[in-house]
Design an enzyme around this catalytic site. Structure first.
Site, PDB file in Angstrom:
ATOM      1  N   ARG A 136       0.820  -1.204   0.000  1.00 57.02           N
ATOM      2  CA  ARG A 136       0.000   0.000   0.000  1.00 57.02           C
ATOM      3  C   ARG A 136       0.857   1.257   0.000  1.00 57.02           C
ATOM      4  O   ARG A 136       0.629   2.187  -0.742  1.00 57.02           O
ATOM      5  CB  ARG A 136      -0.914  -0.023   1.228  1.00 57.02           C
ATOM      6  CG  ARG A 136      -1.556   1.300   1.535  1.00 57.02           C
ATOM      7  CD  ARG A 136      -2.890   1.115   2.203  1.00 57.02           C
ATOM      8  NE  ARG A 136      -3.698   0.155   1.491  1.00 57.02           N
ATOM      9  CZ  ARG A 136      -4.502  -0.737   2.086  1.00 57.02           C
ATOM     10  NH1 ARG A 136      -4.595  -0.761   3.386  1.00 57.02           N
ATOM     11  NH2 ARG A 136      -5.207  -1.583   1.370  1.00 57.02           N
ATOM     12  N   TYR A 137       1.806   1.292   0.911  1.00 53.37           N
ATOM     13  CA  TYR A 137       2.693   2.452   1.026  1.00 53.37           C
ATOM     14  C   TYR A 137       3.906   2.251   0.114  1.00 53.37           C
ATOM     15  O   TYR A 137       4.298   1.127  -0.140  1.00 53.37           O
ATOM     16  CB  TYR A 137       3.166   2.588   2.475  1.00 53.37           C
ATOM     17  CG  TYR A 137       2.065   2.778   3.490  1.00 53.37           C
ATOM     18  CD1 TYR A 137       1.429   4.001   3.615  1.00 53.37           C
ATOM     19  CD2 TYR A 137       1.688   1.738   4.320  1.00 53.37           C
ATOM     20  CE1 TYR A 137       0.435   4.178   4.568  1.00 53.37           C
ATOM     21  CE2 TYR A 137       0.688   1.907   5.275  1.00 53.37           C
ATOM     22  CZ  TYR A 137       0.069   3.129   5.401  1.00 53.37           C
ATOM     23  OH  TYR A 137      -0.907   3.302   6.343  1.00 53.37           O
ATOM     24  N   ARG A 140       6.981   0.282   2.104  1.00 49.61           N
ATOM     25  CA  ARG A 140       6.850  -0.853   3.007  1.00 49.61           C
ATOM     26  C   ARG A 140       5.699  -1.765   2.611  1.00 49.61           C
ATOM     27  O   ARG A 140       4.713  -1.312   2.034  1.00 49.61           O
ATOM     28  CB  ARG A 140       6.705  -0.406   4.461  1.00 49.61           C
ATOM     29  CG  ARG A 140       5.609   0.595   4.722  1.00 49.61           C
ATOM     30  CD  ARG A 140       6.011   1.415   5.944  1.00 49.61           C
ATOM     31  NE  ARG A 140       4.927   2.227   6.463  1.00 49.61           N
ATOM     32  CZ  ARG A 140       4.594   3.412   5.955  1.00 49.61           C
ATOM     33  NH1 ARG A 140       5.211   3.884   4.890  1.00 49.61           N
ATOM     34  NH2 ARG A 140       3.618   4.099   6.499  1.00 49.61           N
ATOM     35  N   CYS A 149      -3.997 -18.177  14.038  1.00 51.45           N
ATOM     36  CA  CYS A 149      -3.646 -17.406  15.227  1.00 51.45           C
ATOM     37  C   CYS A 149      -3.747 -18.334  16.423  1.00 51.45           C
ATOM     38  O   CYS A 149      -4.363 -19.399  16.340  1.00 51.45           O
ATOM     39  CB  CYS A 149      -4.622 -16.247  15.422  1.00 51.45           C
ATOM     40  SG  CYS A 149      -4.633 -15.120  14.026  1.00 51.45           S
ATOM     41  N   CYS A 153      -9.561 -13.331  17.754  1.00 51.27           N
ATOM     42  CA  CYS A 153     -10.175 -12.162  18.374  1.00 51.27           C
ATOM     43  C   CYS A 153     -11.486 -11.877  17.651  1.00 51.27           C
ATOM     44  O   CYS A 153     -11.511 -11.796  16.422  1.00 51.27           O
ATOM     45  CB  CYS A 153      -9.258 -10.953  18.235  1.00 51.27           C
ATOM     46  SG  CYS A 153      -7.558 -11.316  18.701  1.00 51.27           S
ATOM     47  N   CYS A 156     -11.510  -9.111  15.007  1.00 48.45           N
ATOM     48  CA  CYS A 156     -10.439  -9.163  14.005  1.00 48.45           C
ATOM     49  C   CYS A 156     -10.820  -8.486  12.693  1.00 48.45           C
ATOM     50  O   CYS A 156     -11.866  -8.756  12.120  1.00 48.45           O
ATOM     51  CB  CYS A 156     -10.048 -10.598  13.712  1.00 48.45           C
ATOM     52  SG  CYS A 156      -8.700 -10.701  12.518  1.00 48.45           S
ATOM     53  N   ASP A 318     -12.032  -1.118  12.764  1.00 50.75           N
ATOM     54  CA  ASP A 318     -12.391  -1.052  11.340  1.00 50.75           C
ATOM     55  C   ASP A 318     -13.834  -1.499  11.120  1.00 50.75           C
ATOM     56  O   ASP A 318     -14.323  -2.388  11.822  1.00 50.75           O
ATOM     57  CB  ASP A 318     -11.476  -1.973  10.522  1.00 50.75           C
ATOM     58  CG  ASP A 318     -10.065  -1.435  10.397  1.00 50.75           C
ATOM     59  OD1 ASP A 318      -9.901  -0.200  10.385  1.00 50.75           O
ATOM     60  OD2 ASP A 318      -9.134  -2.258  10.296  1.00 50.75           O
ATOM     61  N   LYS A 362      -3.226   4.295   7.195  1.00 50.67           N
ATOM     62  CA  LYS A 362      -3.499   4.788   8.552  1.00 50.67           C
ATOM     63  C   LYS A 362      -3.473   6.307   8.575  1.00 50.67           C
ATOM     64  O   LYS A 362      -2.478   6.915   8.199  1.00 50.67           O
ATOM     65  CB  LYS A 362      -2.458   4.221   9.508  1.00 50.67           C
ATOM     66  CG  LYS A 362      -2.531   2.708   9.600  1.00 50.67           C
ATOM     67  CD  LYS A 362      -1.402   2.149  10.433  1.00 50.67           C
ATOM     68  CE  LYS A 362      -1.421   0.636  10.421  1.00 50.67           C
ATOM     69  NZ  LYS A 362      -0.979   0.072   9.121  1.00 50.67           N
TER      70      LYS A 362
HETATM   71  C1  LIG Z   1      -0.174  -0.883   8.983  1.00 46.88           C
HETATM   72  C2  LIG Z   1       0.365  -1.220   7.676  1.00 46.88           C
HETATM   73  C3  LIG Z   1       1.718  -1.056   7.383  1.00 46.88           C
HETATM   74  C4  LIG Z   1       2.699  -0.501   8.396  1.00 46.88           C
HETATM   75  O1  LIG Z   1       2.377   0.813   8.708  1.00 46.88           O
HETATM   76  P1  LIG Z   1       3.217   1.668   9.771  1.00 46.88           P
HETATM   77  O2  LIG Z   1       2.471   2.936   9.933  1.00 46.88           O
HETATM   78  O3  LIG Z   1       4.583   1.844   9.166  1.00 46.88           O
HETATM   79  O4  LIG Z   1       3.285   0.867  11.028  1.00 46.88           O
HETATM   80  C5  LIG Z   1       2.147  -1.381   6.124  1.00 46.88           C
HETATM   81  N1  LIG Z   1       1.292  -1.849   5.182  1.00 46.88           N
HETATM   82  C6  LIG Z   1      -0.021  -1.993   5.425  1.00 46.88           C
HETATM   83  C7  LIG Z   1      -0.903  -2.487   4.358  1.00 46.88           C
HETATM   84  C8  LIG Z   1      -0.521  -1.705   6.684  1.00 46.88           C
HETATM   85  O5  LIG Z   1      -1.838  -1.877   6.933  1.00 46.88           O
HETATM   86  S1  SF4 Z   2      -6.625  -9.576  15.582  1.00 44.88           S
HETATM   87 FE1  SF4 Z   2      -7.033 -11.176  14.032  1.00 44.88          FE
HETATM   88  S2  SF4 Z   2      -5.037 -11.614  13.121  1.00 44.88           S
HETATM   89 FE2  SF4 Z   2      -4.649 -10.553  15.060  1.00 44.88          FE
HETATM   90  S3  SF4 Z   2      -4.381 -12.178  16.581  1.00 44.88           S
HETATM   91 FE3  SF4 Z   2      -6.526 -11.567  16.641  1.00 44.88          FE
HETATM   92  S4  SF4 Z   2      -7.560 -12.994  15.247  1.00 44.88           S
HETATM   93 FE4  SF4 Z   2      -5.377 -13.095  14.781  1.00 44.88          FE
END
Ligand SMILES: *Cc1c(COP(=O)(O)O)cnc(C)c1O
Ligand code: SF4
Length: 392
Positions: A136-137, A140, A149, A153, A156, A318, A362
């Site tokens: 996305r970014y 990274r 997991c 959760c 999730c 979300d 974010k």
């Molecule tokens: C959260 C996330 C990251 C990492 O974001 P940071 O702000 O650097 O922690 C990278 N890619 C995706 C798709 C994310 O959702």
């Molecule tokens: S939030 Fe989702 S991915 Fe993260 S530990 Fe919980 S169930 Fe697993």
């Protein structure tokens, strides 16, 4: 479901006040585990193998509420029921509003679909250039290393993906296309290995992945996103830590939501990681009735600093399908930030973010400290509301 039925279900349980939860139980106090050998208890494979996955087992650990009974009957979709015996000791057997219990036990509210809710709110599937990757970014990527997991959760955001039901591809070549993509993309300098929970993989699988990513010269920053120190702290053993240490600098983001999750046992896990030189951050999800009071969030961030975990993000929950009962208004999060910044150590203050629906990434949100801005002049207010002028 329609809004009419949502209101009907809400009538079943209007916003109940948060009762003070009782302390964690020793596992021997739970009949299901009273004869378990302490060595087995400390074995993460034993913990995984003996997870609570049925209503019958769950009923031996807690007194099920009608909403939970309904949830266990009706909850469908991928997100499995799986609770580690360790997590079970933290659940209040009598109180269905226990913050630990609400994160793990499905309720009927999960079967409702609220307005604006989506299957994949952050559009991760759309931004996937290769299997297991979300890019996305610019610099990274997110690598989804597994669908499993330790504990699932109920809030999730990746509930479309995670669970025990799907047959996961376990072939050693499953990350090849992702690794090729990373090699070819010189702009990527940061890889976040998440999932599911990558620490549910065996040591050799994790090491193989870390080594292959480390071999890509333009990737300088590596981190693991996990909830294992919270839900299965037994996983953090000497062997794992010794292996992870070889890949320093390696950072870790841990998902902590409530002060009750910081126990003697999770503290040991975090201390082992910190002693191995792994910087630890916490990502919390703002959850209604769980951590949406400023005093609870404040206790959480303070307790995290005590175990050398730096609060990193608070996420607005979300709009993923079936999570309406967990979502708070954004103002609740902003108010929490207002009560933290300036009132406590800067290290204790995370960034509150909303993941832009549709794939925006974010986006930080918080109280507004800039009252006005004109040529060369900023009018600001501080944490006490006092006004200051800064001249450029
Ligand atoms: C959260 C996330 C990251 C990492 O974001 P940071 O702000 O650097 O922690 C990278 N890619 C995706 C798709 C994310 O959702
Ligand atoms: S939030 Fe989702 S991915 Fe993260 S530990 Fe919980 S169930 Fe697993």
């Amino acid at each position: 479901m329609t809004n009419a039925t949502i209101t009907e279900v809400q009538k079943l349980q209007p916003d109940a006040p948060v009762r003070r939860s009782q302390r964690a139980r020793d596992y021997q106090q739970i009949s299901l585990y009273k004869d378990v050998n302490p060595l087995d208890w400390e074995d993460w494979h034993w913990q995984l193998k003996n997870r609570i996955c049925t209503k019958e087992d769950l009923a031996q650990v807690i007194v099920l509420s009608p909403e939970e009974e309904e949830g266990l009957k009706k909850a469908s979709g991928k997100l499995s029921l799986a609770i580690t015996p360790y997590w079970a000791t933290l659940m209040d057997p009598e109180d269905p509003n226990c913050p630990i219990r609400r994160q793990a036990v499905p309720t009927v509210y999960e079967t409702l679909v609220g307005p604006h809710e989506m299957v994949d709110p952050c559009a991760e599937d759309r931004d996937s250039p290769a299997p297991h990757l979300v890019h996305r970014y610019p610099d990274r990527v997110l690598l989804l290393a597994t669908e499993h997991c330790a504990m699932y959760c109920r809030h999730c955001t990746r509930r479309r993906l995670v669970g025990e039901t799907n047959k996961e591809d376990n072939s050693p070549s499953r990350f090849d296309a992702a690794l090729e993509y990373l090699k070819a993309n010189k702009k990527v300098r940061d890889v976040l290995i998440s999932g599911g929970d990558p620490l549910t993989l065996e040591d050799d699988v994790i090491e193989d992945l870390l080594r292959k990513i480390r071999d890509i010269s333009h990737i300088e920053f590596l981190r693991l996103g996990t909830r294992v120190p919270v839900t299965l702290p037994q996983r953090i053993n000497e062997k794992l830590v010794t292996m992870l240490k070889k890949y320093n600098p390696l950072w870790m983001s841990i998902h902590f939501n409530h002060p009750k999750e910081i126990t003697k046992r999770s503290k040991i896990a975090c201390e082992m990681l910190a002693d191995a030189g792994i910087p630890l951050g916490s990502q919390s999800v703002l959850l209604k009735g769980i951590n949406d009071r400023p005093y609870i969030m404040k206790k959480l961030v303070h307790d995290l600093l005590q175990i050398r975990v730096r609060p990193y993000y608070i996420y607005q929950c979300d709009p993923v399908r079936g999570t309406q009962h967990f979502r708070t208004p954004v103002a609740v999060g902003i108010n929490i930030m207002e009560k933290l910044r300036g009132h406590t150590s800067g290290y204790a203050v995370p960034t509150y973010v909303i993941d832009g629906p549709g794939g925006g990434g974010k986006i930080p949100v918080g109280p507004n400290y800039i009252l006005s801005q004109a040529k060369g002049k900023y009018v600001l207010r501080n944490y006490k509301g006092k006004i200051y002028t800064y001249l450029e």
